[in-house]
Scaffold this motif. Structure first.
Motif, PDB file in Angstrom:
ATOM      1  N   ILE A  57      -0.013   7.935   9.036  1.00 53.20           N
ATOM      2  CA  ILE A  57      -0.058   9.386   8.810  1.00 53.20           C
ATOM      3  C   ILE A  57      -0.529   9.674   7.388  1.00 53.20           C
ATOM      4  CG2 ILE A  57       1.333  11.498   8.708  1.00 53.20           C
ATOM      5  CD1 ILE A  57       3.170  10.261  10.804  1.00 53.20           C
ATOM      6  N   GLU A  58      -0.049   8.884   6.446  1.00 53.19           N
ATOM      7  CA  GLU A  58      -0.428   9.077   5.045  1.00 53.19           C
ATOM      8  C   GLU A  58      -1.934   8.926   4.845  1.00 53.19           C
ATOM      9  OE1 GLU A  58       0.508   7.167   0.622  1.00 53.19           O
ATOM     10  OE2 GLU A  58       1.719   6.618   2.362  1.00 53.19           O
ATOM     11  N   LEU A  59      -2.493   7.850   5.382  1.00 53.80           N
ATOM     12  CA  LEU A  59      -3.928   7.611   5.210  1.00 53.80           C
ATOM     13  C   LEU A  59      -4.758   8.666   5.936  1.00 53.80           C
ATOM     14  CD1 LEU A  59      -4.079   3.716   5.472  1.00 53.80           C
ATOM     15  CD2 LEU A  59      -3.996   5.142   3.425  1.00 53.80           C
ATOM     16  N   LEU A  60      -4.272   9.098   7.100  1.00 55.72           N
ATOM     17  CA  LEU A  60      -4.984  10.159   7.836  1.00 55.72           C
ATOM     18  C   LEU A  60      -5.005  11.456   7.027  1.00 55.72           C
ATOM     19  CD1 LEU A  60      -3.789   9.655  11.529  1.00 55.72           C
ATOM     20  CD2 LEU A  60      -6.120   9.411  10.651  1.00 55.72           C
ATOM     21  N   ALA A  61      -3.882  11.784   6.382  1.00 57.41           N
ATOM     22  CA  ALA A  61      -3.823  13.003   5.581  1.00 57.41           C
ATOM     23  C   ALA A  61      -4.817  12.938   4.425  1.00 57.41           C
ATOM     24  CB  ALA A  61      -2.406  13.207   5.047  1.00 57.41           C
ATOM     25  N   VAL A  62      -4.866  11.784   3.758  1.00 60.93           N
ATOM     26  CA  VAL A  62      -5.787  11.618   2.630  1.00 60.93           C
ATOM     27  C   VAL A  62      -7.234  11.712   3.092  1.00 60.93           C
ATOM     28  CG1 VAL A  62      -6.608   9.995   0.891  1.00 60.93           C
ATOM     29  CG2 VAL A  62      -4.158  10.247   1.286  1.00 60.93           C
ATOM     30  N   VAL A  63      -7.565  10.992   4.164  1.00 62.70           N
ATOM     31  CA  VAL A  63      -8.945  10.977   4.668  1.00 62.70           C
ATOM     32  C   VAL A  63      -9.343  12.363   5.180  1.00 62.70           C
ATOM     33  CG1 VAL A  63     -10.457  10.048   6.456  1.00 62.70           C
ATOM     34  CG2 VAL A  63      -8.918   8.519   5.210  1.00 62.70           C
ATOM     35  N   PHE A  64      -8.419  13.040   5.852  1.00 57.96           N
ATOM     36  CA  PHE A  64      -8.733  14.358   6.414  1.00 57.96           C
ATOM     37  C   PHE A  64      -9.040  15.365   5.321  1.00 57.96           C
ATOM     38  CE2 PHE A  64      -7.762  18.517   8.200  1.00 57.96           C
ATOM     39  CZ  PHE A  64      -8.473  18.469   9.397  1.00 57.96           C
ATOM     40  N   VAL A 114       0.844  -1.207   0.000  1.00 54.53           N
ATOM     41  CA  VAL A 114       0.000   0.000   0.000  1.00 54.53           C
ATOM     42  C   VAL A 114       0.872   1.248   0.000  1.00 54.53           C
ATOM     43  CG1 VAL A 114      -1.684   1.336   1.310  1.00 54.53           C
ATOM     44  CG2 VAL A 114      -1.970  -1.126   1.076  1.00 54.53           C
ATOM     45  N   SER A 115       1.969   1.201   0.749  1.00 54.78           N
ATOM     46  CA  SER A 115       2.862   2.354   0.778  1.00 54.78           C
ATOM     47  C   SER A 115       3.553   2.546  -0.560  1.00 54.78           C
ATOM     48  CB  SER A 115       3.906   2.177   1.885  1.00 54.78           C
ATOM     49  OG  SER A 115       3.288   2.167   3.154  1.00 54.78           O
ATOM     50  N   ALA A 116       3.835   1.440  -1.277  1.00 57.96           N
ATOM     51  CA  ALA A 116       4.431   1.555  -2.611  1.00 57.96           C
ATOM     52  C   ALA A 116       3.423   2.116  -3.611  1.00 57.96           C
ATOM     53  CB  ALA A 116       4.938   0.194  -3.082  1.00 57.96           C
ATOM     54  N   VAL A 117       2.152   1.720  -3.467  1.00 57.59           N
ATOM     55  CA  VAL A 117       1.101   2.340  -4.280  1.00 57.59           C
ATOM     56  C   VAL A 117       1.033   3.826  -3.957  1.00 57.59           C
ATOM     57  CG1 VAL A 117      -1.366   2.407  -4.779  1.00 57.59           C
ATOM     58  CG2 VAL A 117      -0.251   0.223  -4.355  1.00 57.59           C
ATOM     59  N   THR A 118       1.231   4.099  -2.658  1.00 59.67           N
ATOM     60  CA  THR A 118       1.229   5.447  -2.082  1.00 59.67           C
ATOM     61  C   THR A 118       0.021   6.280  -2.506  1.00 59.67           C
ATOM     62  OG1 THR A 118       2.456   7.503  -1.834  1.00 59.67           O
ATOM     63  CG2 THR A 118       2.818   6.311  -3.870  1.00 59.67           C
ATOM     64  N   PRO A 119      -1.115   6.061  -1.843  1.00 59.26           N
ATOM     65  CA  PRO A 119      -2.310   6.852  -2.134  1.00 59.26           C
ATOM     66  C   PRO A 119      -2.053   8.357  -2.076  1.00 59.26           C
ATOM     67  CG  PRO A 119      -2.835   5.030  -0.669  1.00 59.26           C
ATOM     68  CD  PRO A 119      -1.349   5.050  -0.796  1.00 59.26           C
ATOM     69  N   ALA A 120      -1.136   8.776  -1.217  1.00 52.47           N
ATOM     70  CA  ALA A 120      -0.840  10.209  -1.119  1.00 52.47           C
ATOM     71  C   ALA A 120      -0.240  10.742  -2.409  1.00 52.47           C
ATOM     72  CB  ALA A 120       0.127  10.463   0.048  1.00 52.47           C
ATOM     73  N   THR A 121       0.593   9.949  -3.057  1.00 52.51           N
ATOM     74  CA  THR A 121       1.181  10.385  -4.327  1.00 52.51           C
ATOM     75  C   THR A 121       0.102  10.539  -5.388  1.00 52.51           C
ATOM     76  OG1 THR A 121       3.288   9.304  -3.851  1.00 52.51           O
ATOM     77  CG2 THR A 121       2.802   9.776  -6.159  1.00 52.51           C
ATOM     78  N   GLY A 122      -0.808   9.548  -5.457  1.00 54.84           N
ATOM     79  CA  GLY A 122      -1.890   9.637  -6.433  1.00 54.84           C
ATOM     80  C   GLY A 122      -2.767  10.855  -6.199  1.00 54.84           C
ATOM     81  N   ALA A 123      -3.113  11.068  -4.929  1.00 60.96           N
ATOM     82  CA  ALA A 123      -4.033  12.159  -4.609  1.00 60.96           C
ATOM     83  C   ALA A 123      -3.364  13.529  -4.682  1.00 60.96           C
ATOM     84  CB  ALA A 123      -4.611  11.944  -3.206  1.00 60.96           C
ATOM     85  N   PHE A 124      -2.130  13.640  -4.196  1.00 58.29           N
ATOM     86  CA  PHE A 124      -1.532  14.962  -4.020  1.00 58.29           C
ATOM     87  C   PHE A 124      -0.464  15.334  -5.050  1.00 58.29           C
ATOM     88  CE2 PHE A 124      -2.669  13.676   0.464  1.00 58.29           C
ATOM     89  CZ  PHE A 124      -3.832  14.429   0.488  1.00 58.29           C
ATOM     90  N   ILE A 125       0.021  14.371  -5.835  1.00 59.64           N
ATOM     91  CA  ILE A 125       1.044  14.684  -6.834  1.00 59.64           C
ATOM     92  C   ILE A 125       0.538  14.393  -8.244  1.00 59.64           C
ATOM     93  CG2 ILE A 125       3.362  14.108  -7.668  1.00 59.64           C
ATOM     94  CD1 ILE A 125       4.134  13.527  -4.780  1.00 59.64           C
ATOM     95  N   PRO A 148     -10.702  12.149  -2.084  1.00 58.73           N
ATOM     96  CA  PRO A 148     -10.223  13.531  -1.953  1.00 58.73           C
ATOM     97  C   PRO A 148     -10.258  14.313  -3.257  1.00 58.73           C
ATOM     98  CG  PRO A 148      -8.395  11.981  -1.780  1.00 58.73           C
ATOM     99  CD  PRO A 148      -9.649  11.174  -1.746  1.00 58.73           C
ATOM    100  N   VAL A 149     -10.004  13.646  -4.396  1.00 59.42           N
ATOM    101  CA  VAL A 149     -10.028  14.349  -5.683  1.00 59.42           C
ATOM    102  C   VAL A 149     -11.451  14.794  -6.013  1.00 59.42           C
ATOM    103  CG1 VAL A 149      -9.664  14.074  -8.167  1.00 59.42           C
ATOM    104  CG2 VAL A 149      -7.979  13.180  -6.559  1.00 59.42           C
ATOM    105  N   ALA A 150     -12.426  13.935  -5.745  1.00 56.89           N
ATOM    106  CA  ALA A 150     -13.826  14.308  -5.985  1.00 56.89           C
ATOM    107  C   ALA A 150     -14.245  15.462  -5.084  1.00 56.89           C
ATOM    108  CB  ALA A 150     -14.729  13.093  -5.745  1.00 56.89           C
ATOM    109  N   MET A 151     -13.815  15.404  -3.817  1.00 54.89           N
ATOM    110  CA  MET A 151     -14.167  16.476  -2.881  1.00 54.89           C
ATOM    111  C   MET A 151     -13.534  17.803  -3.273  1.00 54.89           C
ATOM    112  SD  MET A 151     -16.348  15.337  -0.775  1.00 54.89           S
ATOM    113  CE  MET A 151     -16.956  14.372  -2.167  1.00 54.89           C
ATOM    114  N   ALA A 152     -12.318  17.750  -3.837  1.00 55.14           N
ATOM    115  CA  ALA A 152     -11.680  18.988  -4.284  1.00 55.14           C
ATOM    116  C   ALA A 152     -12.485  19.639  -5.394  1.00 55.14           C
ATOM    117  CB  ALA A 152     -10.254  18.692  -4.761  1.00 55.14           C
ATOM    118  N   ILE A 153     -13.023  18.831  -6.301  1.00 50.68           N
ATOM    119  CA  ILE A 153     -13.846  19.362  -7.392  1.00 50.68           C
ATOM    120  C   ILE A 153     -15.134  19.979  -6.848  1.00 50.68           C
ATOM    121  CG2 ILE A 153     -15.186  18.754  -9.447  1.00 50.68           C
ATOM    122  CD1 ILE A 153     -12.192  18.659  -9.933  1.00 50.68           C
ATOM    123  N   LEU A 154     -15.751  19.298  -5.905  1.00 52.49           N
ATOM    124  CA  LEU A 154     -17.049  19.761  -5.386  1.00 52.49           C
ATOM    125  C   LEU A 154     -16.927  20.930  -4.418  1.00 52.49           C
ATOM    126  CD1 LEU A 154     -18.821  16.323  -4.761  1.00 52.49           C
ATOM    127  CD2 LEU A 154     -18.999  17.824  -6.762  1.00 52.49           C
TER     128      LEU A 154
END
Length: 486
Positions: free
Chosen positions: A172-179, A37-48, A264-270
């Motif tokens: 911390i990564e998942l908390l940042a994404v969810v928050f 999961v860390s290699a997938v790195t949801p934070a990279t997908g969402a924030f980069i 998070p990407v959908a929420m940013a749009i809305l």
């Protein structure tokens, strides 16, 4: 998967060579999953990666992620079945070579190994500078190089240490994404129908409907955001328990990635005050966070995002090092180079030379490039690799009826056919320069195989028997008419 034997005897004095156990078998299922999961790195997908999609597809970014997730699921079925059948640290190329032949296998090795090993950590590391820069001025390229070298050092110390480190940072990564997703949920300004009527903002501020071609082109970038959930295959020689754990890790990692990137990407749009400013901003997330919570809020969340992205780099180092390690073990390179890449540290049980190579190469690359350029290039490369994986899932069932398959995908061959069709369609919408890069890599790989490896096929590009648990080998040894490759 407690032990691996180096030689097995089946039937009447038939002897086959198998890989020697050198990597430390110390990962449980959830430690494997935390690394993947860390290699997938949801934070990279969402924030980069998502800011690149905001520019390419506008409000169609969430829809692009969803379509890419469908392609990811089709590929997950392929990886789950093939990874359980061929539990070898090298990942894709180890089964592609056995199923489609060594030339295709070497192309897969180059695409999934050296190419991605350099490009993907570079994209992730470069992204962190955008968020650290909110706190203090820093040269993004130099910071990225330092982060990559730090990740390599942690990876050398041990895979279990890496799993523990990324497990802590993953929280911390998942908390940042969810928050961030929750923040957008509480500040929604537009109806959800906005997500299904995608618009793109032009440089002059006007908007237009997103074309199908642009949407399809964005799928390659979105697929890059999910890439890595197949990483469970790379740790198969270090994971304890049933081989079905490989399949479990693949599906869990993909599910987490999809949930943490689409929301998070959908929420940013809305929730963004201005979609035009969101797309045009040099850093879309800093615009979003500042406009909703102010500068201080942006600083705090940016720090969390930076830590999350750091976690990805730490996880990617052992991920790609194992591909290079396996290629050296298979003698895919000249003997001195192969021997060095296959070296395992006597104390920590990690492929330390391969890890150093990945770290140094990535650190050099980030000094001379940027995120957007690398992201689109990686997308085209991934589509070619996806086609090889899906084709292997089809041919394997047709060609080999005897291989033990602890996991079998449902509705075969629907998933691999869908993956191939979607990958081909996505490739048709890539830029000529990205296609040229991907095509050039394929041509150079085939040329190397034909000129160097093929004449040395008895001593190079060795493909030994897949790793098997000792108890499974014992059972097959006494089974009538057992196949030596089973």
């Amino acid at each position: 998967m407690e032990e691996i034997v180096t030689r097995i005897e089946i039937g009447e004095n038939v002897e086959r060579r198998a890989y020697k156990q050198e990597l430390h078998r110390s990962l449980g299922l959830w430690e494997n999953i935390s690394l993947v999961v860390s290699a997938v790195t949801p934070a990279t997908g969402a924030f980069i990666i998502a800011p690149v999609l905001f520019t390419l597809t506008g409000t169609g970014a969430p829809l692009t992620f969803v379509i890419a997730a469908a392609m990811g699921l089709a590929l997950a079925f392929c990886w789950a079945e093939l990874g359980c059948a061929y539990p070898i640290a090298g990942g894709d190329y180890t089964f592609v070579a056995r199923i489609l032949g060594r030339p295709a296998g070497f192309v897969s090795l180059i695409l999934s190994g050296p190419v991605q090993a350099v490009l993907i950590p570079a994209v992730v590391a470069l992204g962190i500078g955008q968020y650290v820069g909110v706190i203090f001025n820093v040269n993004t390229n130099i910071l990225a190089a330092v982060i990559i070298l730090l990740g390599a050092a942690v990876a050398i110390w041990g895979v279990r240490l890496s799993a523990i480190a990324v497990g802590a940072l993953l929280a911390i990564e998942l908390l940042a994404v969810v928050f961030v997703g929750a923040l957008g949920l509480f500040h929604v300004q537009r109806p959800i129908s906005t997500l299904f009527q995608p618009l793109i903002t032009n440089p002059d501020g006007t908007t237009q409907t997103l074309t199908i071609g642009a949407l399809v082109a964005g799928i390659a970038v979105a697929s890059f955001a999910y890439n890595g959930f197949q990483g469970a295959l790379l740790y198969s020689e270090e994971t304890t328990g049933s081989r079905r754990n490989v399949a479990r890790s693949v599906f869990i990692a993909l599910g987490v990635a999809v949930a943490c990137e689409v929301l998070p990407v959908a929420m940013a749009i809305l929730a963004s005050p201005s979609l035009a400013d969101l797309s045009a901003s040099p850093n879309a997330w800093q615009y979003f966070l500042t406009s909703i919570g102010g500068d201080t809020f942006n600083t705090i969340i940016s720090l969390g995002i930076a830590i999350a992205v750091l976690n990805a780099v730490v996880a990617l180092m052992p991920f790609f090092a194992r591909i290079l390690y396996s290629s050296g073990r298979d003698m895919a390179w000249p003997a001195p180079m192969s021997k060095a890449l296959a070296s395992v540290h006597p104390r920590w049980g990690t492929p330390w030379v391969s890890t150093i190579v990945v770290g140094v190469a990535g650190a050099v690359l980030v000094l001379f490039t940027d995120v957007a350029t690398l992201s689109t290039c990686v997308g085209a490369v991934l589509c070619v690799e996806f086609i090889l994986v899906a084709a292997s899932a089809i041919v394997s069932r047709l060609k080999d009826k005897t291989t033990d398959r602890p996991y079998r995908m449902p509705l075969w061959p629907a998933a691999p056919i869908v993956a191939i069709v979607m990958s081909v369609v996505v490739l048709t919408q890539q830029t000529s320069s990205d296609l040229l890069v991907a095509g050039g890599i394929v041509v150079i790989s085939l040329a190397y195989y034909l000129v160097y490896l093929r004449p040395r096929r008895r001593t190079h590009m060795l493909m030994l028997d897949p790793v098997r648990p000792i108890e499974a080998l014992t059972q097959r040894r006494h089974r009538p008419n057992a196949d030596v490759n089973d």
